[in-house]
Design an enzyme around this catalytic site. Structure first.
Site, PDB file in Angstrom:
ATOM      1  N   THR A  92      -3.650   3.888  28.850  1.00  0.00           N
ATOM      2  CA  THR A  92      -3.593   4.782  27.693  1.00  0.00           C
ATOM      3  C   THR A  92      -3.979   6.197  28.085  1.00  0.00           C
ATOM      4  O   THR A  92      -4.952   6.409  28.808  1.00  0.00           O
ATOM      5  CB  THR A  92      -4.540   4.253  26.586  1.00  0.00           C
ATOM      6  N   THR A  93      -3.227   7.164  27.587  1.00  0.00           N
ATOM      7  CA  THR A  93      -3.555   8.571  27.817  1.00  0.00           C
ATOM      8  C   THR A  93      -4.927   8.880  27.228  1.00  0.00           C
ATOM      9  O   THR A  93      -5.283   8.405  26.151  1.00  0.00           O
ATOM     10  CB  THR A  93      -2.482   9.467  27.171  1.00  0.00           C
TER      11      THR A  93
ATOM     12  N   LYS B 244     -15.854   8.954  12.430  1.00  0.00           N
ATOM     13  CA  LYS B 244     -16.529   8.878  11.138  1.00  0.00           C
ATOM     14  C   LYS B 244     -17.686   9.892  11.116  1.00  0.00           C
ATOM     15  O   LYS B 244     -17.462  11.053  10.794  1.00  0.00           O
ATOM     16  CB  LYS B 244     -16.959   7.435  10.855  1.00  0.00           C
TER      17      LYS B 244
ATOM     18  N   HIS C 121     -20.218   2.552  11.543  1.00  0.00           N
ATOM     19  CA  HIS C 121     -20.547   3.149  10.240  1.00  0.00           C
ATOM     20  C   HIS C 121     -21.986   3.673  10.202  1.00  0.00           C
ATOM     21  O   HIS C 121     -22.524   3.930   9.130  1.00  0.00           O
ATOM     22  CB  HIS C 121     -20.284   2.150   9.113  1.00  0.00           C
TER      23      HIS C 121
ATOM     24  N   SER D 292     -19.192  -2.103   6.479  1.00  0.00           N
ATOM     25  CA  SER D 292     -18.683  -0.929   5.764  1.00  0.00           C
ATOM     26  C   SER D 292     -18.190  -1.200   4.359  1.00  0.00           C
ATOM     27  O   SER D 292     -18.081  -0.274   3.568  1.00  0.00           O
ATOM     28  CB  SER D 292     -17.548  -0.304   6.551  1.00  0.00           C
TER      29      SER D 292
ATOM     30  N   THR E   7     -18.089   5.127  16.985  1.00  0.00           N
ATOM     31  CA  THR E   7     -16.837   5.842  16.771  1.00  0.00           C
ATOM     32  C   THR E   7     -17.101   7.338  16.748  1.00  0.00           C
ATOM     33  O   THR E   7     -18.203   7.781  16.416  1.00  0.00           O
ATOM     34  CB  THR E   7     -16.176   5.427  15.441  1.00  0.00           C
TER      35      THR E   7
ATOM     36  N   ARG F 195       0.822  -1.208   0.000  1.00  0.00           N
ATOM     37  CA  ARG F 195       0.000   0.000   0.000  1.00  0.00           C
ATOM     38  C   ARG F 195       0.861   1.266   0.000  1.00  0.00           C
ATOM     39  O   ARG F 195       1.856   1.339   0.705  1.00  0.00           O
ATOM     40  CB  ARG F 195      -0.890   0.022   1.240  1.00  0.00           C
TER      41      ARG F 195
END
Lengths: 436, 436
Positions: free
Chosen positions: B283-284, B254, B223, B195, B251, B26
């Site tokens: 995780t921050t 999106k 989605h 999706s 999410t 890619r």
């Protein structure tokens, strides 16, 4: 929803009750930080009637307060107005925006590597990079420091490769394991600066052993980048061994004040991780705002040593004053100031009292972040904490220690060499008088 | 670094060569988006002499272009100036800032759930939530749709629980598996809108079966959130079954135009995931800027249906025009417009030609995102793509199809009911004349 014999709710309730019984239940403090007035923030306790209060934050991992730096904030604002609030896709699906490309170029340059790759968090960079690299090396043996961070352990596990653990920072043990492994592929994974004890790995010796036994090396510098080395390249830069370590992993969320993790390495390694790691492939890119802010922080700290010097001064002053007051600060050569409590309940009580009586916020550090029996308060002085605020912190902690009948050491006044005078001082007695 | 017998470099080089041979390598396009001029962006081809060019983006997952909405951008700018560029720590270590608390309250309200939890990505929300929930349910059987996203499969794997897969959207097969599982704990994981094909799951039937067989349900609505349902709560809101699904995952990257993932559910479920998932604990937190931007997008889309209506209109118009031109668009009931190529090499060539000759950017979708032999161009019209731009896109695709000798369908002019007239039209012939 009543669903007969299987009561799903009961399992979640039981899990939470268990945490509460073990004193491991965490309450997140709702803090509204003021970029201009750090360390002060507005704390909103839970409950409709609890009034909001101003508190001083003493446990931020924005170690250099770059998240509040004008250059960083203006880079974020500019990127938001120009490019919008999001990346719009994964790296492959239209999400490779210009600011993330610029950031990666800047990070590669910071570590004198060919290439760099940004992730949405340090946790993901370790998961993705360690597992992908180990899987691409046939019959790879991973040799891992005993105190490596959860994210590194996750990367090791996910690789499915054989793993051996060397005693923390024990070079004789590491050499023994390297020798025993023979000719097969060997990946040594370690941190440069361990965030809970604040101790620093012998990175030059690790690099030397890796060369001698032909091992591939991966270092986590998340608690060091921005803060150590002449350009903020971390402990490996300071020790002059960046070129001897294959992969340097860092974060944008601590010394660089924003969000995300990264790796820097030779181009073929970066290309492989970029191409094979699902956690990278299937994740939306960091927004242009975050990339631009991080890039501004990295650039600034490459040329400015002022924040690093002031950071070390305030950390040293805090340690000096805590020791002089007889508080059980753990000695280490870094900017981390751990204050040992050794009991989950007392640690929580100390933190609560500090907040409620003294408006100082230092969250308790307990299992699984540290081992049971080593619970502590972890203090992170920044360049923006003043000498006067350090004095107030120490007096507040003395009061908390007395109230909870926590043990004091015998007070030890170790003189401190202040960079502005070049002389050694016993600063704490004066700070105490000023605070009274 | 020459290290004798084990040549580490060779393994990375070989892995990259393999991808190139398989046409799976890619190349990320370096795109500088202009928030005010979407879909136009500046594309910087690789190489020092390649001049930058203006291109039109047709594959953004910022489906409603909320990342470029004034309210969202100004919320980001305001949060940057007030709170700085980063969160400063994990949720437990001083990183629970006020904007993230507000965002989570807004998300819980969106889905009519007690509580919500934000993560740095959708990938992490699925990994963390599915694995944690499954592990807390004793002897849990996970029943998973065959086409679930990589992040859901990762969550299932990580749980270590037994798993069975039902044929994609096949309710008879799902019922068979639920029945066969008996009284044990059962977790059904599925997406509401897939999706790559753009098809929609029978969510009401899944909820009904789950109730009948006493299963716990987890839906991925990434989605769909923002884009379906009267307030943007997704397909489950549109179908009136949000209250019948235990966990809704969504999410912010999106439909809501920013970054991050989230789950919404009963408070005890959120509390358990928050407390047990290492990928969350270590995780921050998302920066205040991202949380504030996302919150502004969620709030706006709760009350404004304008973007959703225009989005559906432009997607329907694109499908109509592609069909009328004989291009092999895959039929589906959603905003996703997949154009089948069926070959990795030709798909890459079609994408390259579109970019180089027509300045239109649609990246090729190949393995591992879709199965080998189903490579495609995936077009995502947004509310900001004009009718004229749709006409230009279709003409450009016709030229690419002719040039590469890709097969056409027999042209099928299905009339389109346009919301502004309420009547059916055959719009494409006019669009074609206008584009000529």
């Amino acid at each position: 929803m009543d669903r007969g014999p299987m009561n799903y709710d009961a399992f979640f309730d039981a899990a939470i009750s268990g945490l509460k019984t073990e004193q491991r239940y965490r309450v997140f403090a709702n803090l509204e930080r003021d970029a201009r007035r750090f360390p002060y923030a507005t704390w909103r306790p839970d409950g409709p009637d609890a009034p909001a209060r101003e508190v001083a934050i003493w446990c931020s991992n924005d170690y250099l307060t770059m998240g509040g730096h004008d250059k960083v904030i203006e880079a974020v604002v500019d990127a938001a107005r120009r490019h919008g609030a999001g990346a719009g896709g994964t790296r492959n699906i239209s999400g490779t925006h210009h600011p993330i490309v610029e950031l990666e170029t800047e990070l590669a340059d910071l570590h004198h590597k060919e290439s760099a790759l940004a992730f949405t968090s340090g946790w993901i960079s370790n998961l993705a990079a360690i597992s992908t690299i180990a899987q691409l090396l046939p019959n790879c043996l991973i040799i891992s420091d005993a105190l490596n961070h959860n994210s590194m352990i996750e990367g090791v596990r996910r690789s499915g490769c054989e793993k051996v653990v060397f005693r923390h920072n024990d070079m004789a043990h590491l050499e023994e394991l390297l020798k025993a492994a023979g000719d097969r592929a060997k990946l040594v994974v370690f941190e440069s600066l361990y965030s809970m004890d604040g101790d620093i790995a012998p990175v030059a010796r690790i690099a030397e052993l890796a060369r001698q036994y032909n091992a591939f090396t991966y270092v986590d510098e998340v608690h060091a980048v921005g803060m150590y080395g002449p350009r903020g390249g971390g402990i490996c830069e300071r020790e002059g061994v960046m070129d001897q370590i294959d992969v340097i992993e860092g974060t944008l969320a601590k010394g660089f004040g924003t969000l995300g993790g990264y790796i820097a390495a030779k181009a073929n390694i970066i290309d492989a991780v970029r191409s094979f790691a699902p956690s990278f492939i299937f994740t939306t890119t960091l927004p242009p705002t975050v990339a631009a802010g991080a890039c501004a922080a990295v650039r600034h700290l490459k040329s400015s040593g002022e924040e690093r010097a002031r950071h070390q001064r305030q950390a040293a002053l805090t340690k000096h004053a805590l020791s002089a007051a007889g508080l059980p600060v753990m000695e280490n050569p870094s900017h981390i100031v751990p204050l040992m409590v050794g009991d989950a309940d007392l640690c929580k009580k100390a933190s609560d009292l500090l907040l409620e009586r003294h408006s100082i916020y230092i969250q308790p550090i307990n299992y699984p972040t540290v081992a049971v029996g080593t619970e502590r308060l972890r203090i992170t002085p920044t360049p923006r904490h003043t000498d006067e605020q350090i004095g107030q912190l120490v007096e507040a902690l003395v009061d908390v220690w007395h109230t909870l009948r926590l043990p004091f050491n015998s007070a030890e006044i170790v003189p401190l060499r202040l960079p502005e005078t070049g002389r050694e001082h016993c600063v704490y007695p004066e700070m105490k008088r000023a605070a009274e």
